[in-house]
Write an enzyme that holds these catalytic residues in place. Structure first.
Site, PDB file in Angstrom:
ATOM      1  N   ASP A 138      35.884  -7.830 -32.036  1.00  0.00           N
ATOM      2  CA  ASP A 138      36.693  -9.004 -31.705  1.00  0.00           C
ATOM      3  C   ASP A 138      36.129  -9.521 -30.389  1.00  0.00           C
ATOM      4  O   ASP A 138      36.483  -9.017 -29.322  1.00  0.00           O
ATOM      5  CB  ASP A 138      38.165  -8.613 -31.559  1.00  0.00           C
ATOM      6  CG  ASP A 138      39.031  -9.812 -31.202  1.00  0.00           C
ATOM      7  OD1 ASP A 138      38.691 -10.927 -31.626  1.00  0.00           O
ATOM      8  OD2 ASP A 138      40.025  -9.634 -30.478  1.00  0.00           O
ATOM      9  N   GLU A 192      34.022 -11.438 -35.461  1.00  0.00           N
ATOM     10  CA  GLU A 192      34.893 -12.579 -35.744  1.00  0.00           C
ATOM     11  C   GLU A 192      34.133 -13.875 -35.504  1.00  0.00           C
ATOM     12  O   GLU A 192      33.468 -14.037 -34.486  1.00  0.00           O
ATOM     13  CB  GLU A 192      36.157 -12.536 -34.863  1.00  0.00           C
ATOM     14  CG  GLU A 192      37.172 -13.567 -35.309  1.00  0.00           C
ATOM     15  CD  GLU A 192      38.467 -13.482 -34.522  1.00  0.00           C
ATOM     16  OE1 GLU A 192      39.248 -12.560 -34.782  1.00  0.00           O
ATOM     17  OE2 GLU A 192      38.685 -14.344 -33.652  1.00  0.00           O
ATOM     18  N   ASP A 238      43.495  -6.998 -28.986  1.00  0.00           N
ATOM     19  CA  ASP A 238      42.059  -7.052 -29.254  1.00  0.00           C
ATOM     20  C   ASP A 238      41.575  -5.802 -29.996  1.00  0.00           C
ATOM     21  O   ASP A 238      40.660  -5.866 -30.803  1.00  0.00           O
ATOM     22  CB  ASP A 238      41.292  -7.203 -27.945  1.00  0.00           C
ATOM     23  CG  ASP A 238      41.902  -8.277 -27.071  1.00  0.00           C
ATOM     24  OD1 ASP A 238      41.386  -9.394 -27.072  1.00  0.00           O
ATOM     25  OD2 ASP A 238      42.927  -8.003 -26.419  1.00  0.00           O
TER      26      ASP A 238
END
Lengths: 190, 190
Positions: B7, B68, B141
């Site tokens: 992430d 991501e 996160d």
């Protein structure tokens, strides 16, 4: 001082090398554009750009790397790719202990043409004139990379003086606050 | 298959490692969040993130890295930083020959919660349940990095089948066109 200028991009990434002389004299030592195919995977494209930038850094040993700061673009996807290309170049410089500076497009245009909103043609013309080149550098990414390095050569001493002035002001403020605290403490003791 | 989920972010970058078992079984092997100070220079922050990601790759030897995909964010500056953090991780994987895949936030949410517009809390709850964790992973996160790796484990086989089907269709189309060209050629010859 040797400055490497980088106009980041996935499809075309402009690289340039400028050497400063006396006063505002600048000389172009090298300029190139790295291209990566649009149908290649993103990670592979970033690898191609990083490899080229690292080869330049190891060959030319610049004292500083100046990269265009991307704020926003019409196409979000393109902007992300541009930011990532700039990021891997910044990383390569950081790994080698080379200082990295970011300049916005308007700072670059303003530095070379005196107008922050100048068009590509004007930038290319001024870059050609400033560096005393026989022919205009093409494509625009090559001219932009040269403009970035010139902008850094001219802005860096000013930015350094500003940073020194700011540090001095901060130091003075701290001394003043310490003095005030000392006076107050003594007043309480009495 | 071992999947590293990322992430990306400059302030907090979530890293996770998931191993696939039989069917849809997934096990969490590790999760961590890399933090870089906001007052540090961008190039140095990217270096910290790249170093951490490379240490993970060299230690855990993942078969794939799932990152991501950032499309847009309210804050353009944050979005650029996020894209750059993801870029240096993708570069580290490419250097090691590890395949990199990007998944959008809605693909990740959809994979773990069945709803592409699920909120952070829902994602964390489902990640905790899917992995059979004793406590909820924090900060968000960390949970997002785990969700990304899970999403990749579940989407990868499907994406591979789709790629194979597309390649087969392309092959068939080429054969058909070659046949048509051959027939036309023969018709002209007669």
């Amino acid at each position: 001082m040797r400055v490497m200028g980088v106009d980041p991009g996935l499809t075309r990434c402009g690289l340039s090398l400028i050497e400063t002389g006396k006063g505002r004299t600048v000389t172009a030592l090298d300029v190139d554009v790295v291209r990566t195919p649009a149908d290649m995977e993103l990670a592979q494209r970033l690898l191609m750009i990083a490899d080229a930038a690292e080869y330049w850094m190891d060959t030319h040993k610049p004292n500083a790397v100046a990269i265009e700061r991307v704020f926003s673009q019409l196409n979000v996807r393109t902007a992300m790719g541009t930011a990532q290309a700039g990021g891997v170049v910044a990383l390569a410089a950081a790994r080698r202990g080379i200082p990295v500076a970011f300049h916005t497009p308007s700072q670059v245009k303003s530095a070379v043409t005196g107008n922050g909103a100048a068009d590509k043609n004007q930038v290319t013309t001024m870059v050609t004139r400033i560096l005393g080149l026989q022919v205009k550098p093409t494509p625009a990414d090559a001219a932009d990379a040269l403009a970035l390095a010139i902008c850094h050569c001219w802005r860096a001493p000013m930015l350094e003086r500003m940073a020194q002035a700011e540090a001095a002001a901060l130091e003075q403020k701290k001394r003043y606050e310490a003095k005030v605290a000392q006076v107050r403490k003594e007043a309480r003791v009495r």
